[in-house]
Enzyme design. Structure first.
Site, PDB file in Angstrom:
ATOM      1  N   ARG A 190      36.082  39.144  33.727  1.00  0.00           N
ATOM      2  CA  ARG A 190      37.198  39.583  34.548  1.00  0.00           C
ATOM      3  C   ARG A 190      37.005  41.000  35.074  1.00  0.00           C
ATOM      4  O   ARG A 190      37.765  41.450  35.900  1.00  0.00           O
ATOM      5  CB  ARG A 190      38.488  39.537  33.727  1.00  0.00           C
ATOM      6  CG  ARG A 190      39.037  38.156  33.519  1.00  0.00           C
ATOM      7  CD  ARG A 190      40.129  38.156  32.474  1.00  0.00           C
ATOM      8  NE  ARG A 190      41.312  38.883  32.910  1.00  0.00           N
ATOM      9  CZ  ARG A 190      42.284  38.362  33.633  1.00  0.00           C
ATOM     10  NH1 ARG A 190      42.212  37.109  34.007  1.00  0.00           N
ATOM     11  NH2 ARG A 190      43.341  39.074  33.982  1.00  0.00           N
ATOM     12  N   ARG A 194      30.669  47.116  40.516  1.00  0.00           N
ATOM     13  CA  ARG A 194      30.442  47.272  41.957  1.00  0.00           C
ATOM     14  C   ARG A 194      29.591  48.471  42.293  1.00  0.00           C
ATOM     15  O   ARG A 194      29.797  49.539  41.734  1.00  0.00           O
ATOM     16  CB  ARG A 194      31.779  47.499  42.660  1.00  0.00           C
ATOM     17  CG  ARG A 194      32.613  46.300  42.688  1.00  0.00           C
ATOM     18  CD  ARG A 194      33.602  46.437  43.824  1.00  0.00           C
ATOM     19  NE  ARG A 194      34.646  45.473  43.549  1.00  0.00           N
ATOM     20  CZ  ARG A 194      35.897  45.789  43.348  1.00  0.00           C
ATOM     21  NH1 ARG A 194      36.283  47.040  43.461  1.00  0.00           N
ATOM     22  NH2 ARG A 194      36.764  44.859  43.073  1.00  0.00           N
ATOM     23  N   ARG A 267      48.365  36.543  21.440  1.00  0.00           N
ATOM     24  CA  ARG A 267      48.449  37.991  21.364  1.00  0.00           C
ATOM     25  C   ARG A 267      49.783  38.391  21.977  1.00  0.00           C
ATOM     26  O   ARG A 267      50.203  37.834  23.009  1.00  0.00           O
ATOM     27  CB  ARG A 267      47.280  38.558  22.183  1.00  0.00           C
ATOM     28  CG  ARG A 267      46.842  39.907  21.818  1.00  0.00           C
ATOM     29  CD  ARG A 267      46.236  40.016  20.459  1.00  0.00           C
ATOM     30  NE  ARG A 267      46.068  41.441  20.205  1.00  0.00           N
ATOM     31  CZ  ARG A 267      46.242  42.013  19.041  1.00  0.00           C
ATOM     32  NH1 ARG A 267      46.579  41.323  17.982  1.00  0.00           N
ATOM     33  NH2 ARG A 267      46.061  43.318  18.915  1.00  0.00           N
ATOM     34  N   ARG A 298      47.673  51.020  27.587  1.00  0.00           N
ATOM     35  CA  ARG A 298      47.874  51.612  28.905  1.00  0.00           C
ATOM     36  C   ARG A 298      49.292  52.118  29.083  1.00  0.00           C
ATOM     37  O   ARG A 298      50.198  51.735  28.342  1.00  0.00           O
ATOM     38  CB  ARG A 298      47.501  50.640  30.023  1.00  0.00           C
ATOM     39  CG  ARG A 298      48.144  49.289  29.934  1.00  0.00           C
ATOM     40  CD  ARG A 298      47.519  48.308  30.958  1.00  0.00           C
ATOM     41  NE  ARG A 298      47.967  46.964  30.666  1.00  0.00           N
ATOM     42  CZ  ARG A 298      47.440  45.857  31.162  1.00  0.00           C
ATOM     43  NH1 ARG A 298      46.437  45.909  32.006  1.00  0.00           N
ATOM     44  NH2 ARG A 298      47.913  44.674  30.843  1.00  0.00           N
ATOM     45  N   GLU A 318      52.029  50.344  26.426  1.00  0.00           N
ATOM     46  CA  GLU A 318      51.763  48.986  25.921  1.00  0.00           C
ATOM     47  C   GLU A 318      51.008  49.020  24.606  1.00  0.00           C
ATOM     48  O   GLU A 318      49.902  49.545  24.542  1.00  0.00           O
ATOM     49  CB  GLU A 318      50.890  48.228  26.932  1.00  0.00           C
ATOM     50  CG  GLU A 318      51.677  47.598  28.046  1.00  0.00           C
ATOM     51  CD  GLU A 318      50.787  46.754  28.957  1.00  0.00           C
ATOM     52  OE1 GLU A 318      51.016  46.823  30.165  1.00  0.00           O
ATOM     53  OE2 GLU A 318      49.871  46.065  28.451  1.00  0.00           O
ATOM     54  N   TYR A 366      44.473  31.525  29.912  1.00  0.00           N
ATOM     55  CA  TYR A 366      44.671  32.898  30.385  1.00  0.00           C
ATOM     56  C   TYR A 366      44.786  32.865  31.916  1.00  0.00           C
ATOM     57  O   TYR A 366      43.936  33.336  32.651  1.00  0.00           O
ATOM     58  CB  TYR A 366      43.477  33.736  29.927  1.00  0.00           C
ATOM     59  CG  TYR A 366      43.591  35.237  30.071  1.00  0.00           C
ATOM     60  CD1 TYR A 366      44.695  35.853  30.640  1.00  0.00           C
ATOM     61  CD2 TYR A 366      42.560  36.064  29.607  1.00  0.00           C
ATOM     62  CE1 TYR A 366      44.768  37.232  30.751  1.00  0.00           C
ATOM     63  CE2 TYR A 366      42.622  37.433  29.719  1.00  0.00           C
ATOM     64  CZ  TYR A 366      43.726  38.006  30.290  1.00  0.00           C
ATOM     65  OH  TYR A 366      43.788  39.373  30.402  1.00  0.00           O
ATOM     66  N   ASP A 368      46.193  33.619  35.661  1.00  0.00           N
ATOM     67  CA  ASP A 368      46.854  34.613  36.504  1.00  0.00           C
ATOM     68  C   ASP A 368      47.996  33.919  37.233  1.00  0.00           C
ATOM     69  O   ASP A 368      48.069  32.691  37.281  1.00  0.00           O
ATOM     70  CB  ASP A 368      45.864  35.184  37.529  1.00  0.00           C
ATOM     71  CG  ASP A 368      44.892  36.167  36.884  1.00  0.00           C
ATOM     72  OD1 ASP A 368      45.245  36.764  35.853  1.00  0.00           O
ATOM     73  OD2 ASP A 368      43.774  36.328  37.417  1.00  0.00           O
TER      74      ASP A 368
HETATM   75  N1  UDP Z   1      39.030  45.866  29.948  1.00  0.00           N
HETATM   76  C1  UDP Z   1      38.312  46.921  29.437  1.00  0.00           C
HETATM   77  N2  UDP Z   1      38.646  48.199  29.796  1.00  0.00           N
HETATM   78  C2  UDP Z   1      39.683  48.459  30.635  1.00  0.00           C
HETATM   79  C3  UDP Z   1      40.410  47.368  31.160  1.00  0.00           C
HETATM   80  C4  UDP Z   1      40.061  46.079  30.797  1.00  0.00           C
HETATM   81  O1  UDP Z   1      37.380  46.742  28.694  1.00  0.00           O
HETATM   82  O2  UDP Z   1      39.957  49.644  30.891  1.00  0.00           O
HETATM   83  C5  UDP Z   1      38.643  44.482  29.552  1.00  0.00           C
HETATM   84  C6  UDP Z   1      39.255  44.049  28.257  1.00  0.00           C
HETATM   85  O3  UDP Z   1      38.288  43.288  27.581  1.00  0.00           O
HETATM   86  C7  UDP Z   1      40.400  43.165  28.680  1.00  0.00           C
HETATM   87  C8  UDP Z   1      39.869  42.531  29.952  1.00  0.00           C
HETATM   88  O4  UDP Z   1      39.052  43.535  30.527  1.00  0.00           O
HETATM   89  O5  UDP Z   1      40.708  42.228  27.690  1.00  0.00           O
HETATM   90  C9  UDP Z   1      40.950  42.110  30.944  1.00  0.00           C
HETATM   91  O6  UDP Z   1      41.782  43.187  31.214  1.00  0.00           O
HETATM   92  P1  UDP Z   1      42.883  43.207  32.335  1.00  0.00           P
HETATM   93  O7  UDP Z   1      43.565  44.527  32.259  1.00  0.00           O
HETATM   94  O8  UDP Z   1      42.263  42.809  33.612  1.00  0.00           O
HETATM   95  O9  UDP Z   1      43.843  42.031  31.862  1.00  0.00           O
HETATM   96  P2  UDP Z   1      45.411  41.844  31.885  1.00  0.00           P
HETATM   97  O10 UDP Z   1      45.880  42.285  30.541  1.00  0.00           O
HETATM   98  O11 UDP Z   1      45.946  42.719  32.971  1.00  0.00           O
HETATM   99  O12 UDP Z   1      45.601  40.386  32.102  1.00  0.00           O
END
Ligand code: UDP
Length: 384
Positions: A190, A194, A267, A298, A318, A366, A368
């Site tokens: 995910r 880039r 979770r 975050r 969070e 999972y 979206d």
């Molecule tokens: N992730 C990470 N560092 C970051 C943000 C995300 O390693 O700063 C990884 C982490 O493994 C996470 C996955 O990317 O479980 C998906 O995160 P995202 O924030 O995209 O998922 P959301 O919780 O928003 O669905």
């Protein structure tokens, strides 16, 4: 018990057969249930939506505080490459032009996400894609991982040591409450990598946040459908199982089957939301805290999702946590153990001829938001 919409119509339109009042009993007023209800209403079917919580919209629920739409169950940024789904949601809400560009804080360092030239240039003092690629390739080579068997190896073999240690390891372990060595590799897919200076987190063609919040959007979807809030399915069916033809269940699939094969793991997240007497706290909607020692993952500053200029601001920290009964489940844990158990539940679900299981919890996926909508639209098409 509350009626959300159309109280006056509650006795209207008794079903086709004597005793059957509803074509569909939809359990859960989240996106899946609301889209399903909306489409079935168009198809001339009679639906009842029941919702355990005291509000509609599931985990996309937003609530206005200090003039700001607060995402009560975590940040939701709508993004999709599915034109039909994009056109569909735009029928129910106007979307703004928010583009997600999170920032990551690691100790006293600050980086742009997703991993892109801005990140690499800050991390290594380099300028060109060739230099960044060389740096990453050198780190990957020195590790000698041939076939990544878990998330740690997958991440290391994609981005090398520095990015992994500073931006992935701590965040991921906090989010999932497990060591990266125990997590499946695919979660990290995910995170795009880039070699351009582009901080847009998503690769999708369309992106934005509904003006006025997600609750309003879901309200629109549910217009003209009866909704009972504070209503638990398992209580409801005790007396009403004969009132409904078919059921759409968007709650936890293992709960539906009374956990007879065991508990699936989820979770959960705890939010600490605060109103601050300042206009702009962090200058961005999403700031990730990637080191293990900071207990939250975050901080969301909600007004930046809608370019708000209010004098105050609302932030949410969070804290990921293990789910247990009484908490809200947020994420399925798609590891091997849970995957196997879900597959067994899926077999039971297939045998349940009059029930459709949908959404993140009903399908233990999972998903979206756009995928949830797509799945609901497809389910309706398969039915009518
Ligand atoms: N992730 C990470 N560092 C970051 C943000 C995300 O390693 O700063 C990884 C982490 O493994 C996470 C996955 O990317 O479980 C998906 O995160 P995202 O924030 O995209 O998922 P959301 O919780 O928003 O669905």
């Amino acid at each position: 018990m509350l009626f959300w919409a159309d109280n006056d119509k509650i006795l209207v339109g008794f079903g086709k057969e004597l005793g059957v009042m509803y074509d569909y009993l939809i359990v859960g007023a989240g996106l899946y249930g609301a889209v399903f209800a909306c489409e079935m209403k168009k198809a001339g079917k009679k639906c009842l939506v029941i919702e355990r919580r005291n509000h509609i919209a599931g985990n996309v629920f937003t609530e206005e505080i200090e003039g700001i739409q607060v995402h009560r169950y975590g940040a939701h940024i709508f993004h999709t490459s599915d034109k039909e789904v994009w056109d569909y949601v735009n029928e129910f809400a106007e979307f703004n032009n928010y583009v997600n560009a999170p920032v990551a804080v690691y100790k006293d360092e600050l980086y742009n996400l997703p991993f892109n030239m801005n990140t690499f240039s800050k991390m290594w003092g380099i300028k060109t894609p060739a230099q960044a690629k060389e740096m990453i390739a050198r780190q990957i080579e020195s590790l000698g991982i041939s076939e990544p068997g878990n998330l740690e190896e997958q991440a290391l073999s994609l981005v090398g040591t520095d990015v992994y240690e500073k931006l992935i390891k701590g965040y991921t372990e906090k989010q999932w409450g497990r060591s990266c060595k125990e997590l499946p590799a695919f979660i990290i897919k995910r995170l795009p990598l880039r070699f351009v200076y582009d901080n847009n987190y998503f690769n999708d063609r369309y992106q934005g946040i509904p003006v006025g919040g997600y609750t309003k959007l879901v309200e629109k979807l549910l217009e003209g459908t009866e909704v009972l809030l504070d209503t638990d399915y398992f209580d409801y069916v005790k007396d009403h199982s004969k009132d409904v033809e078919r059921v759409v269940f968007t709650g936890m699939i293992d709960e539906y089957f009374e956990h007879r094969l065991g508990y699936l793991e989820y979770r959960s997240v705890r939010f600490e939301t605060e109103i601050l007497e300042e206009e702009n706290y962090q200058g961005n909607a999403v700031v990730n805290y990637t080191e293990r020692e900071v207990p939250f993952t975050r901080i969301i500053e909600h007004k930046h999702f809608e370019f708000g200029k209010q004098p105050k601001t609302v932030i949410s920290r969070e804290y990921p946590q293990e789910w247990d009964p009484g908490k809200e489940p947020f994420y399925p844990i798609n590891d091997e153990k849970n995957g196997k158990l879900y597959a067994e539940y899926e077999q039971l679900a297939k045998a349940e001829k009059n029930v459709i299981f949908g959404g993140r919890l009903g399908q233990y996926r999972y998903y979206d938001m756009d995928k949830v909508i797509r799945a609901a639209l497809d389910a309706v098409r398969a039915e009518v």
